[in-house]
Design a protein around this motif. Structure first.
Motif, short mmCIF file in Angstrom:
data_model
loop_
_atom_site.label_atom_id
_atom_site.label_comp_id
_atom_site.label_asym_id
_atom_site.label_seq_id
_atom_site.Cartn_x
_atom_site.Cartn_y
_atom_site.Cartn_z
N VAL A 107 0.86 -1.18 0.00
CA VAL A 107 0.00 0.00 0.00
C VAL A 107 0.90 1.24 0.00
CG1 VAL A 107 -1.76 1.29 1.25
CG2 VAL A 107 -1.84 -1.22 1.21
N ARG A 108 0.87 1.97 -1.13
CA ARG A 108 1.70 3.18 -1.24
C ARG A 108 0.97 4.41 -0.74
NH1 ARG A 108 3.97 3.37 -7.29
NH2 ARG A 108 5.05 5.19 -6.41
N GLY A 109 -0.36 4.39 -0.83
CA GLY A 109 -1.14 5.55 -0.40
C GLY A 109 -2.58 5.17 -0.18
N LEU A 110 -3.29 5.95 0.64
CA LEU A 110 -4.69 5.70 0.95
C LEU A 110 -5.47 7.00 0.84
CD1 LEU A 110 -4.32 3.49 4.16
CD2 LEU A 110 -5.27 2.72 1.97
N GLN A 111 -6.68 6.88 0.30
CA GLN A 111 -7.62 7.99 0.30
C GLN A 111 -8.98 7.48 0.76
OE1 GLN A 111 -8.33 10.26 -3.21
NE2 GLN A 111 -6.37 11.35 -3.14
N SER A 112 -9.67 8.30 1.52
CA SER A 112 -11.05 8.01 1.87
C SER A 112 -11.82 9.31 1.77
CB SER A 112 -11.15 7.44 3.28
OG SER A 112 -12.47 7.03 3.56
N LEU A 113 -12.86 9.29 0.95
CA LEU A 113 -13.66 10.50 0.68
C LEU A 113 -12.77 11.64 0.21
CD1 LEU A 113 -16.19 10.40 3.67
CD2 LEU A 113 -16.13 9.07 1.55
N HIS A 114 -11.83 11.30 -0.69
CA HIS A 114 -10.93 12.26 -1.33
C HIS A 114 -9.93 12.89 -0.37
CE1 HIS A 114 -13.49 13.04 -5.20
NE2 HIS A 114 -13.10 11.78 -5.07
N GLU A 115 -9.75 12.33 0.82
CA GLU A 115 -8.76 12.84 1.77
C GLU A 115 -7.63 11.82 1.90
OE1 GLU A 115 -10.39 13.83 5.51
OE2 GLU A 115 -11.81 15.32 4.73
N GLU A 116 -6.39 12.32 1.86
CA GLU A 116 -5.24 11.44 2.05
C GLU A 116 -5.21 10.94 3.49
OE1 GLU A 116 -3.10 10.47 -0.22
OE2 GLU A 116 -3.84 11.73 -1.86
N ARG A 117 -4.96 9.65 3.66
CA ARG A 117 -4.90 9.05 4.99
C ARG A 117 -3.66 8.18 5.11
NH1 ARG A 117 -10.22 8.64 7.10
NH2 ARG A 117 -11.44 10.39 6.28
N THR A 118 -3.17 8.02 6.33
CA THR A 118 -2.11 7.04 6.58
C THR A 118 -2.71 5.71 7.02
OG1 THR A 118 -1.87 7.80 8.87
CG2 THR A 118 -0.43 8.80 7.19
N ALA A 119 -3.96 5.75 7.51
CA ALA A 119 -4.66 4.53 7.91
C ALA A 119 -6.15 4.76 7.76
CB ALA A 119 -4.32 4.15 9.35
N VAL A 120 -6.88 3.70 7.38
CA VAL A 120 -8.33 3.77 7.25
C VAL A 120 -8.91 2.51 7.90
CG1 VAL A 120 -10.30 3.82 5.68
CG2 VAL A 120 -8.21 5.06 5.09
N GLY A 121 -9.81 2.73 8.86
CA GLY A 121 -10.47 1.62 9.53
C GLY A 121 -11.88 1.43 9.02
N ALA A 122 -12.37 0.20 9.15
CA ALA A 122 -13.72 -0.14 8.69
C ALA A 122 -14.77 0.58 9.56
CB ALA A 122 -13.91 -1.65 8.79
N VAL A 123 -15.98 0.78 9.02
CA VAL A 123 -16.38 0.55 7.63
C VAL A 123 -16.06 1.83 6.85
CG1 VAL A 123 -18.36 0.21 6.12
CG2 VAL A 123 -18.22 -1.06 8.27
N ALA A 124 -15.56 1.69 5.62
CA ALA A 124 -15.16 2.89 4.89
C ALA A 124 -15.07 2.61 3.40
CB ALA A 124 -13.81 3.40 5.39
N ARG A 125 -15.39 3.63 2.62
CA ARG A 125 -15.02 3.65 1.21
C ARG A 125 -13.56 4.05 1.14
NH1 ARG A 125 -16.78 0.99 -2.61
NH2 ARG A 125 -15.79 2.51 -3.99
N VAL A 126 -12.77 3.31 0.39
CA VAL A 126 -11.34 3.55 0.39
C VAL A 126 -10.78 3.39 -1.01
CG1 VAL A 126 -10.83 1.15 1.00
CG2 VAL A 126 -9.15 2.92 1.52
N ALA A 127 -9.84 4.26 -1.35
CA ALA A 127 -9.05 4.14 -2.57
C ALA A 127 -7.62 3.83 -2.16
CB ALA A 127 -9.10 5.43 -3.39
N VAL A 128 -7.05 2.79 -2.75
CA VAL A 128 -5.74 2.29 -2.33
C VAL A 128 -4.79 2.35 -3.52
CG1 VAL A 128 -4.52 0.44 -1.16
CG2 VAL A 128 -6.98 0.69 -0.81
N ASN A 129 -3.71 3.10 -3.37
CA ASN A 129 -2.66 3.12 -4.37
C ASN A 129 -1.71 1.98 -4.05
OD1 ASN A 129 0.08 5.41 -5.16
ND2 ASN A 129 -0.82 3.80 -6.39
N VAL A 130 -1.63 1.00 -4.96
CA VAL A 130 -0.83 -0.20 -4.70
C VAL A 130 0.29 -0.31 -5.71
CG1 VAL A 130 -2.75 -1.45 -3.63
CG2 VAL A 130 -2.37 -1.66 -6.09
N HIS A 131 1.34 -1.01 -5.30
CA HIS A 131 2.47 -1.24 -6.18
C HIS A 131 3.08 -2.59 -5.85
CE1 HIS A 131 6.07 -0.59 -8.57
NE2 HIS A 131 6.80 -0.90 -7.51
N GLY A 132 3.34 -3.36 -6.89
CA GLY A 132 3.97 -4.64 -6.66
C GLY A 132 3.69 -5.62 -7.79
N GLU A 133 4.04 -6.85 -7.57
CA GLU A 133 3.88 -7.89 -8.58
C GLU A 133 2.40 -8.14 -8.85
OE1 GLU A 133 4.81 -12.69 -9.06
OE2 GLU A 133 5.75 -11.50 -7.47
#
Length: 593
Positions: A217-243
């Protein structure tokens, strides 16, 4: 945050209603806005009563029911919409059947377009229909997205619904069902979904169900706000990188590593129609996934599902079985077992059906352990079943009754082996594992440790008597002859020919050593008990250090015996090697044996 999905027939005003509630446009595509028809999932949010309330807006057209299922699957509550000027319609019925199949229990009913028709008759009809399902009696409001009538009352009911939702488990293992995946220039792959349980943090490692993707997980957004952590229940956008990150998409899932069992078969309980009446091939909808499955009925309401691709399922999961095309009412399933036994023997299906009748679908650790008898703790947790006690060995859990029966069987096997193999120095641990049908030798060791009459020595299990077994008469006579030979030349171990002449093969020599009648120095090299201490005493009289040749002469023996004897003395601490040629006796080792 609280997350709700919309539900209801096409063109009943779902998107217009959430647009009026949030001030945001749920239809992401120009075609949707041009046609006034939701084609894909939309996501908007607002703030109510101090909490963020997010909406997953789903399409209502019959052609997009699979998309609707992807939107509502991971969501715990629903805003059900019926238009006052049209009343109950076919997709109203199918959407309600899907919610009932998923066991959704929290909802608010909105009767839209109340400015175009009297809403009371439609509201009464809808309330009655919803009450007959898992939703039960729900609060209801007549509204108009055009005039704004009823919107404040609807906001009040939605805030009450949000407060009534059960608190999520933010410590749970993450299972994020993906509903979108796209690429952002300069950032790479971004996936979105509804996080129903657990917590996501920047830096977390996640894996896909089939292992094809392993990402960070390179980055997280919830409701268009940058987050370092997001707990349930939530709509989340996750910037991922890897194989494998570019292969992610709707219907796939990202998981906490090593915490989930992905399965291609599951035993389930069916609601909605008898299991025997289900089509052989249907689609399983869970989370955002839609996977073709083959159905094998087992009991009146139980069946085995064989999945076209692996899914991370857990006991108690709710899902929907739907025939492609929607010609039949969707059925609900509750997952009972994600690691079901093979049904290869005649009558196995009937026996399995009887067993499934006793499984409630609510994970029960003690009951699951009784059925499985032995299971790894990590596997039980991955099945979604609470761990009922402490392991008996390593990570292995055992049903207490089964464990006691295994102890009795092991004790009997060790005694029987000692009786039938008098020349053997005890039952091999690996043989005991096979006799008991155990998956791990550590279980045998734990069983032996719990049995006061059983002793483990060098990979074998003994009774108290078999530690010093009585030798058969012929073997005892041969050993006595050998002992007389050694009494004259204590360090000249008998040659192989002499041993064969006396009938002392490898098994007989091992038994004599176990009985304490001989001292085994190496394979085929035996001396009298105490010969090691006597040899050390002879060597201590030599000038220190000494060579192999000097030791051989002092002991009056051959190189065949001297080499392994010195190595034996080294291992016992009588002597120590200084270099390739020299040894010396160790101080204070004269009493070691």
């Amino acid at each position: 945050m609280r997350v709700l999905a919309t539900a209801g027939h096409v063109d009943h005003g779902k998107s217009a209603l959430v647009r009026a509630l949030t001030g945001m446009e749920p239809d992401r595509y120009e075609e949707e806005r041009r046609r006034g028809l939701t084609l894909d999932l939309g996501f908007v949010w607002t703030r109510l009563g101090g909490d963020d309330l997010a909406f997953v807006d789903v399409p209502g057209h019959e052609r997009f029911v699979p998309t609707m299922l992807a939107g509502v699957g991971p969501v715990p509550a629903v805003l059900f919409v019926v238009a006052a000027d049209q009343g109950w319609q076919p997709q109203s019925e199918e959407h309600l059947a899907i919610l009932d199949a998923l066991g959704v229990r929290h909802a608010v009913l909105a009767v839209t377009r109340s400015d175009l028709a009297d809403p009371e008759r439609v509201r009464a009809d809808a309330v009655e229909r919803l009450a007959a399902t898992s939703l039960g009696k729900v609060p209801h409001v007549a509204v108009s997205a055009v005039t704004g009538a009823g919107l404040d009352a609807l906001r009040t009911e939605l805030a009450r619904l949000a407060d009534a939702l059960p608190p999520p488990d933010t410590e749970a293992d993450v299972r994020l069902w993906l509903d979108r995946a796209f690429t952002v220039r300069g950032h790479g792959t971004v996936v979105t979904g509804t996080l129903g349980a657990g917590t996501l943090r920047v830096g977390d490692r996640l894996v896909s169900a089939d292992g094809s993707a392993v990402v960070r997980v390179r980055g997280l957004q919830s409701l268009h706000e940058e987050r370092t952590a997001v707990g349930a229940v939530a709509r989340v956008a996750v910037n991922v990188h890897g194989e494998g990150d570019t292969g992610l998409g709707r219907g796939q899932v990202l998981l906490t590593p090593d915490r989930w069992l992905s399965t291609e078969a599951a035993d389930v309980r069916v609601t909605g129609e008898p299991a025997a009446d289900l089509p052989r091939c249907v689609t399983l909808h869970i989370g955002t996934a839609a996977v073709p499955v083959t159905v094998r009925p087992l009991g009146p309401d139980t069946a085995r599902l064989s999945l076209r691709r692996r899914l991370p399922l857990r006991a108690g999961d709710r899902a929907v079985l739907r025939e492609p095309g929607g010609t039949r009412t969707p059925c609900g399933v509750t997952v009972l077992d994600v690691r079901p036994p093979r049904l290869a023997r005649r009558g196995a299906g009937r026996a399995r059906a009887a067993e499934l009748e006793t499984i409630t679908g609510r994970p029960d650790g003690a009951a699951e352990l009784r059925r499985r008898k032995l299971v790894r703790r990590a596997d039980l947790r991955a099945m979604g079943v609470p761990v009922p006690g402490e392991p008996v060995a390593g990570d292995w859990l055992a049903d207490p009754a089964h464990w006691n029966a295994l102890k009795d069987r092991l004790a009997g096997q060790v005694v029987e082996y000692a009786r039938t193999h008098p020349l053997e120095p005890g039952l091999p641990t690996e043989a005991a594992r096979r006799l008991l049908g155990l998956p791990d030798r550590a279980l045998v060791d734990a069983l032996a440790a719990a049995l006061p009459g059983i002793h483990a020595r060098q990979g074998r299990l003994h009774t108290a008597d078999s530690l010093r077994p009585a030798l058969p008469a012929p073997v005892r006579a041969a050993v006595d002859t050998l002992r007389r030979d050694l009494a004259r030349t204590p360090f000249r171990a008998p040659e192989a020919g002499r041993l064969a002449e006396l009938g002392l093969d490898r098994r007989a020599l091992a038994a004599a050593a176990a009985a304490g009648a001989l001292l085994r120095i190496a394979d085929g090299i035996v001396l009298l008990p105490g010969a090691d201490a006597a040899a050390a005493a002879e060597l201590r009289a030599l000038p220190q250090p000494f060579t192999l040749s000097e030791a051989r002469r002092a002991l009056d023996t051959t190189r065949r015996v001297a080499v392994p004897l010195l190595e034996f003395l080294d291992a016992r601490g009588f002597t120590e090697r200084l270099d390739a040629q020299h040894r010396r006796c160790r101080t204070g080792a004269g009493d070691e044996s």
